[in-house]
Design an enzyme around this catalytic site. Structure first.
Site, short mmCIF file in Angstrom:
data_model
loop_
_atom_site.label_atom_id
_atom_site.label_comp_id
_atom_site.label_asym_id
_atom_site.label_seq_id
_atom_site.Cartn_x
_atom_site.Cartn_y
_atom_site.Cartn_z
N ASN A 208 0.85 -1.18 0.04
CA ASN A 208 -0.03 -0.01 0.01
C ASN A 208 0.88 1.26 0.06
OD1 ASN A 208 0.61 0.59 2.74
ND2 ASN A 208 -0.58 -1.23 3.24
N ASP A 276 -4.09 -5.99 4.34
CA ASP A 276 -5.35 -6.69 5.01
C ASP A 276 -5.29 -8.08 4.45
OD1 ASP A 276 -6.62 -4.90 6.70
OD2 ASP A 276 -6.96 -3.56 4.73
N ASP A 305 -4.56 -9.81 12.68
CA ASP A 305 -4.88 -8.18 12.96
C ASP A 305 -3.91 -8.09 14.10
OD1 ASP A 305 -5.49 -5.99 14.21
OD2 ASP A 305 -7.56 -5.96 13.07
N1 CTP Z 1 -3.70 -3.31 12.07
C1 CTP Z 1 -3.04 -4.38 12.38
N2 CTP Z 1 -3.01 -5.30 11.84
C2 CTP Z 1 -3.86 -5.55 10.80
C3 CTP Z 1 -4.64 -4.41 10.35
C4 CTP Z 1 -4.47 -3.45 10.93
O1 CTP Z 1 -2.19 -4.18 13.46
N3 CTP Z 1 -3.76 -6.73 9.96
C5 CTP Z 1 -4.09 -2.05 12.75
C6 CTP Z 1 -3.22 -0.84 12.19
O2 CTP Z 1 -1.82 -0.72 12.41
C7 CTP Z 1 -3.83 0.41 12.71
C8 CTP Z 1 -5.56 -0.16 13.07
O3 CTP Z 1 -5.05 -1.85 12.94
O4 CTP Z 1 -3.62 0.88 13.92
C9 CTP Z 1 -6.30 -0.03 11.79
O5 CTP Z 1 -5.96 -0.33 10.63
P1 CTP Z 1 -6.86 0.00 9.34
O6 CTP Z 1 -6.25 -0.30 8.13
O7 CTP Z 1 -7.62 1.57 9.62
O8 CTP Z 1 -8.10 -0.87 9.63
P2 CTP Z 1 -8.47 -2.49 9.36
O9 CTP Z 1 -8.26 -3.38 10.52
O10 CTP Z 1 -7.52 -2.85 8.14
O11 CTP Z 1 -9.83 -2.24 8.84
P3 CTP Z 1 -10.40 -1.86 7.54
O12 CTP Z 1 -9.36 -2.22 6.30
O13 CTP Z 1 -11.70 -2.77 7.20
O14 CTP Z 1 -11.01 -0.29 7.79
#
Ligand code: CTP
Length: 398
Positions: A208, A276, A305
């Site tokens: 990304n 993700d 996550d």
């Molecule tokens: N994060 C993480 N591990 C993942 C995805 C996210 O630790 N696999 C953490 C990021 O570092 C951030 C938070 O979760 O602090 C939210 O990340 P974000 O990308 O906004 O959320 P997602 O969990 O990816 O949710 P979505 O893509 O559905 O919005």
């Protein structure tokens, strides 16, 4: 903030040596003791007499100084300080340090010390950019030598570029984290940063647009408050923050392992833009087009996550867990829900729509969501966001 310290100041032989006189004055004004060491070359630029007069200390110049060895051996001299600063640090001194030489007092002190070492390089721009100096710089950084500067500008030799020694206040400010002082002293904080990359096959990957700038700034702000920071970072082009213990990873799975290995921590800030999804089955061979013109046949699966794994831990959870919520729509509502779902204490919500210029840019506009409610911060530089967050963390842990 820097006061009551004993700084062993090694002055190298460069034109910037005259600025070291100011450094001595400013350090003493703040109530520090400066023990000066001059290299032979430095004596061509500043005299032992002026250095000694300003420091109100004897100047150390000779490795085989019998009086010195009787009064205080060079080993003890190098250890009795709280910090060794080398300013100006010449290309030659950097090479000696990187190569482990000990053929004069300065290099021997640097080899014998067990204290933090900070260098303020200063040299001609070509000498700074020379592959040998850059190689030495990498070696010194990997050995946890702190480096401040050099700054860019017009040089004494008439050329322009990086090579000027940093200003006195910047050198003094860089000494604070080196000494581990500040409200977060004795605290361990974990920071994740940067994007992750997920291999599809030997030549392709998913990633990304995260630059890692915000995470790096947060790590640096925490260090400057005295924290020990483990900085787990995906591939990022921004310079590694000064004073952190960096762990470089590529994938989300590696990031999770590195985070688990870094625990226990008093606080953890999850600023990484973790991919993700990853390929369900990483191919060891390059995936070929099948000639049909259709989409490739590979499946994605969700990554672990990392934030939720740590925040929802029963044992060994950091006291304060901070996440980010990068959103493009319904920012606050999504972030509030994300905080609940992931179990973190605070979430910093930011709008990452392309028109905000936040992803990859130098500014950020965040809203802090905690059990106390929603607090909107004005749009500011990523460094300012980092400083504000680090201060809040310090207040909360106190
Ligand atoms: N994060 C993480 N591990 C993942 C995805 C996210 O630790 N696999 C953490 C990021 O570092 C951030 C938070 O979760 O602090 C939210 O990340 P974000 O990308 O906004 O959320 P997602 O969990 O990816 O949710 P979505 O893509 O559905 O919005």
């Amino acid at each position: 903030m820097l006061t009551g310290k004993r700084v062993l100041l090694i002055i190298g032989g460069g034109i910037a040596a005259f600025k070291s006189l100011d450094l001595i004055r400013r350090l003493r004004e703040r109530g520090n003791t400066v023990v000066p060491v001059l290299t032979a070359a430095a004596e061509k630029f500043v005299t032992p007499l002026s250095v000694s007069a300003l420091a109100a200390e004897r100047v150390h110049r000779d490795l085989f100084d019998l009086t010195g060895e009787v009064e205080m051996g060079h080993i003890e001299l190098s250890r009795s300080a709280d910090l060794i600063a080398v300013a100006p640090c010449t290309a030659d001194l950097m090479a000696k340090m990187a190569g482990g030489h000990a053929d004069d007092l300065a290099s021997t002190l640097l080899m014998a010390t067990d204290k933090p070492v900070l260098i303020a390089p200063s040299m001609n721009v070509r000498m700074w950019l020379h592959p040998a100096t850059q190689r030495n710089l990498t070696t010194l950084r990997s050995e946890r030598i702190l480096v401040v500067g050099p700054e860019e500008g017009e040089m004494a030799c008439g050329e322009f570029g990086p090579g000027r020694m940093s200003e006195t206040t910047d050198i003094i400010n860089a000494m604070v984290p080196a000494l581990g002082d500040g409200p977060l002293r004795g605290r361990h904080v974990l920071v994740t940063s940067g994007p992750t990359i997920e291999s599809i096959d030997p030549v392709r990957y998913i990633t990304n647009r995260s630059s890692g700038a915000q995470g790096a700034a947060i790590a640096e702000a925490l260090v400057s408050l005295g924290a020990r920071v483990t900085f787990v970072t995906g591939p990022s082009s921004v310079p590694q923050p000064i004073g952190v213990e960096a762990v470089r990873v590529e994938s989300a799975a590696q990031m999770l392992d590195a985070v688990e290995a870094a625990l226990p921590a008093d606080a953890a800030v999850f600023a990484a833009a973790v991919a993700d999804w990853r390929s369900a089955k990483e191919s060891s061979r390059k995936i070929k087009k099948d000639g049909s013109g259709g989409p490739p046949k590979f499946e994605l699966m969700e990554n672990p996550d990392i934030l939720a794994t740590i925040a929802l831990k029963r044992d060994g959870r950091p006291e304060l867990v901070v996440g980010f919520a990068a959103e493009t729509d319904d920012v606050i509502a999504q972030a509030v829900a994300k905080r609940e779902r992931k179990g973190c204490d605070w979430i910093l919500a930011n709008d990452v729509s392309p028109e905000t210029g936040i992803v990859g840019g130098s500014e950020n506009a965040v809203t802090l969501i905690s059990s106390d409610g929603v607090e909107e911060w004005p749009r500011m530089g990523k460094t300012q966001v980092a400083a504000r967050l680090a201060n809040r963390i310090a207040e909360t842990l106190a």
